[in-house]
Design a protein around this motif. Structure first.
Motif, short mmCIF file in Angstrom:
data_model
loop_
_atom_site.label_atom_id
_atom_site.label_comp_id
_atom_site.label_asym_id
_atom_site.label_seq_id
_atom_site.Cartn_x
_atom_site.Cartn_y
_atom_site.Cartn_z
N THR A 97 0.84 -1.19 0.00
CA THR A 97 0.00 0.00 0.00
C THR A 97 0.88 1.25 0.00
OG1 THR A 97 -0.11 0.20 2.41
CG2 THR A 97 -1.77 -1.21 1.32
N VAL A 98 0.24 2.38 -0.25
CA VAL A 98 0.98 3.64 -0.23
C VAL A 98 1.62 3.86 1.13
CG1 VAL A 98 0.72 6.14 -0.37
CG2 VAL A 98 -0.43 4.68 -2.03
N LEU A 99 0.87 3.62 2.21
CA LEU A 99 1.43 3.79 3.54
C LEU A 99 2.59 2.84 3.78
CD1 LEU A 99 1.35 5.12 6.31
CD2 LEU A 99 -0.36 3.43 7.01
N GLU A 100 2.47 1.61 3.36
CA GLU A 100 3.55 0.63 3.54
C GLU A 100 4.79 1.04 2.76
OE1 GLU A 100 0.90 -3.42 4.33
OE2 GLU A 100 1.46 -2.83 2.29
N ASN A 101 4.61 1.61 1.58
CA ASN A 101 5.75 2.09 0.80
C ASN A 101 6.49 3.20 1.52
OD1 ASN A 101 6.39 1.18 -2.17
ND2 ASN A 101 4.17 0.93 -1.94
N VAL A 102 5.73 4.13 2.10
CA VAL A 102 6.36 5.27 2.78
C VAL A 102 7.00 4.82 4.09
CG1 VAL A 102 5.91 7.52 3.83
CG2 VAL A 102 4.85 6.92 1.65
N GLU A 103 6.43 3.82 4.75
CA GLU A 103 6.99 3.30 6.00
C GLU A 103 8.22 2.42 5.77
OE1 GLU A 103 2.90 2.81 8.68
OE2 GLU A 103 3.82 1.09 7.67
N LEU A 104 8.40 1.95 4.55
CA LEU A 104 9.43 0.94 4.29
C LEU A 104 10.82 1.33 4.78
CD1 LEU A 104 9.62 -1.87 3.04
CD2 LEU A 104 10.22 -0.80 0.86
N PRO A 105 11.30 2.57 4.53
CA PRO A 105 12.63 2.92 5.04
C PRO A 105 12.74 2.81 6.55
CG PRO A 105 11.90 4.51 3.40
CD PRO A 105 10.71 3.66 3.72
N LEU A 106 11.64 3.10 7.26
CA LEU A 106 11.64 3.00 8.72
C LEU A 106 11.76 1.55 9.18
CD1 LEU A 106 8.76 5.51 9.56
CD2 LEU A 106 11.21 5.89 9.90
N ARG A 107 11.15 0.68 8.41
CA ARG A 107 11.09 -0.72 8.83
C ARG A 107 12.38 -1.48 8.52
NH1 ARG A 107 6.14 -1.80 10.60
NH2 ARG A 107 4.38 -0.56 9.86
N ILE A 108 13.04 -1.15 7.41
CA ILE A 108 14.20 -1.94 7.00
C ILE A 108 15.53 -1.30 7.39
CG2 ILE A 108 12.92 -2.92 5.07
CD1 ILE A 108 14.50 -1.12 3.20
N ASN A 109 15.52 -0.04 7.77
CA ASN A 109 16.80 0.63 7.98
C ASN A 109 16.66 1.75 9.01
OD1 ASN A 109 19.50 1.04 7.55
ND2 ASN A 109 19.25 2.18 5.66
N ARG A 110 16.17 1.41 10.17
CA ARG A 110 15.90 2.43 11.17
C ARG A 110 17.19 3.11 11.63
NH1 ARG A 110 11.92 4.13 14.09
NH2 ARG A 110 10.52 2.54 13.28
N LYS A 111 17.13 4.41 11.69
CA LYS A 111 18.29 5.19 12.16
C LYS A 111 18.54 4.90 13.63
CE LYS A 111 19.75 10.01 12.66
NZ LYS A 111 19.38 11.42 12.37
N PRO A 112 19.77 4.53 13.99
CA PRO A 112 20.06 4.26 15.40
C PRO A 112 19.70 5.45 16.29
CG PRO A 112 21.90 3.60 14.00
CD PRO A 112 20.93 4.37 13.14
N GLY A 113 18.90 5.17 17.29
CA GLY A 113 18.53 6.24 18.21
C GLY A 113 17.49 7.19 17.65
N GLY A 114 17.01 6.90 16.44
CA GLY A 114 16.06 7.81 15.80
C GLY A 114 14.70 7.77 16.48
N SER A 115 13.95 8.85 16.31
CA SER A 115 12.65 8.95 16.97
C SER A 115 11.49 8.81 16.01
CB SER A 115 12.56 10.31 17.69
OG SER A 115 12.69 11.37 16.76
N ARG A 116 11.78 8.60 14.73
CA ARG A 116 10.70 8.48 13.76
C ARG A 116 9.85 7.24 14.05
NH1 ARG A 116 8.61 12.52 10.70
NH2 ARG A 116 10.24 13.75 9.74
N GLN A 117 8.54 7.38 13.95
CA GLN A 117 7.60 6.29 14.14
C GLN A 117 6.79 6.11 12.87
OE1 GLN A 117 7.70 4.49 16.95
NE2 GLN A 117 9.32 5.82 17.73
N ALA A 118 6.16 4.94 12.75
CA ALA A 118 5.35 4.67 11.56
C ALA A 118 4.23 5.69 11.40
CB ALA A 118 4.78 3.26 11.62
N GLY A 119 3.74 6.21 12.51
CA GLY A 119 2.66 7.19 12.43
C GLY A 119 3.07 8.44 11.69
N ASP A 120 4.37 8.75 11.69
CA ASP A 120 4.85 9.92 10.98
C ASP A 120 4.59 9.80 9.49
OD1 ASP A 120 5.72 10.54 13.48
OD2 ASP A 120 7.80 10.89 12.93
N ALA A 121 4.69 8.58 8.98
CA ALA A 121 4.47 8.35 7.55
C ALA A 121 3.05 8.73 7.17
CB ALA A 121 4.74 6.89 7.21
N GLU A 122 2.10 8.38 8.01
CA GLU A 122 0.71 8.72 7.73
C GLU A 122 0.51 10.23 7.77
OE1 GLU A 122 -3.75 7.06 8.82
OE2 GLU A 122 -1.96 6.23 9.78
N ARG A 123 1.14 10.90 8.72
CA ARG A 123 1.03 12.36 8.79
C ARG A 123 1.67 13.02 7.58
NH1 ARG A 123 1.75 11.29 14.32
NH2 ARG A 123 4.01 11.62 14.27
#
Length: 263
Positions: A97-123
């Motif tokens: 889905t569009v949301l899954e595509n935008v979330e993909l970088p968060l899921r496969i390559n999370r920045k160490p110590g990063g604060s980004r959450q999947a909800g940010d993609a929806e926003r």
């Protein structure tokens, strides 16, 4: 190193092997893009615009010169998720889905110590006018909507810089206008350093703080033109004398370089 530089290119030369010989595609390029500055790169076909962007992105290595991103090497900046890249085509996975595509970088390559959450993609998708499309698949969207999703995906790590390689080139003129204004609105409220490759003079003027006009054979910077239109900008900027003067200047500069490229 320049204080406040998002991108700093110093003495970059790039060569490719063609028919058994080395051809210089970029010749001794110097360019600084400040934090929060939008810089467009324009020039004749074959002048090395996209090659320069790929060197800055770390997708190509230069034979000479250096590139730093927010004070770091390109390798370190990539590791720290400081680079957002938007290619010419959206490159969305059709089975997600569009949301899954935008979330993909968060899921496969999370920045160490990063604060980004999947909800940010929806926003982010809502910000780009795609809040209604989060559960749709790329094939259900228009080309313009797909490209907006690709831009949202590039912003999902909140990168220090954005590198955009003719992201609207495949769109018709009406959709192109809509997408560039959507990008402009978003950028004006979320200032990033942007390097934006385009063939469109109106696009370069409307979006940019400065326009880099490149010469060809070999690719080099011919002139840098300041865009002194006030910000925030809206569609009313098209009708101003200042815009028309800038358009004339950019077109004349570009035409001169195109004529030289064909001599």
């Amino acid at each position: 190193m320049t204080a406040g530089a998002g991108v700093e290119v110093r003495g970059v030369t790039k060569r490719f092997g063609v028919d058994g010989r080395q051809v210089t595609v970029l010749d001794d390029i110097d360019l600084t893009i400040g934090m929060g500055e939008f810089v467009s790169v324009i020039g004749p076909s074959g002048c090395g615009k996209s090659t320069l962007l790929k060197v800055v992105a770390g997708l190509l290595d230069a034979e000479e010169g250096t590139v730093t991103i927010d004070g770091e090497s390109v390798t370190a900046a990539s590791r720290d998720k400081k680079i957002g890249l938007v290619p010419q085509s959206p490159a969305l996975l059709p089975w997600k889905t569009v949301l899954e595509n935008v979330e993909l970088p968060l899921r496969i390559n999370r920045k160490p110590g990063g604060s980004r959450q999947a909800g940010d993609a929806e926003r982010l998708l809502s910000t780009f006018g795609l809040g209604h499309a989060v559960k749709k698949y790329p094939g259900q969207l228009s080309g313009g909507m797909q490209q907006r999703a690709a831009i949202a995906r590039a912003f999902v790590f909140d990168p220090a810089i954005m590198l955009m390689d003719e992201p609207f080139s495949a769109l018709d003129e009406m959709n192109r206008d809509l997408q560039r204004m959507a990008l402009l609105d978003f950028w004006q409220s979320n200032r990033k350093a942007v390097m934006f490759v385009t063939h469109s003079v109106p696009e370069a003027i409307m979006l940019s703080d400065r326009i880099v006009v490149m010469a060809a054979h070999p690719g080099r910077i011919a002139e840098i033109i300041d865009v002194d239109l006030p910000r925030p900008r809206g569609e009313d900027a098209w009708a101003t004398d200042e815009y028309r003067d800038l358009e004339r200047t950019v077109r004349e500069t570009l035409r001169a370089q195109m004529e030289k490229a064909h001599v």
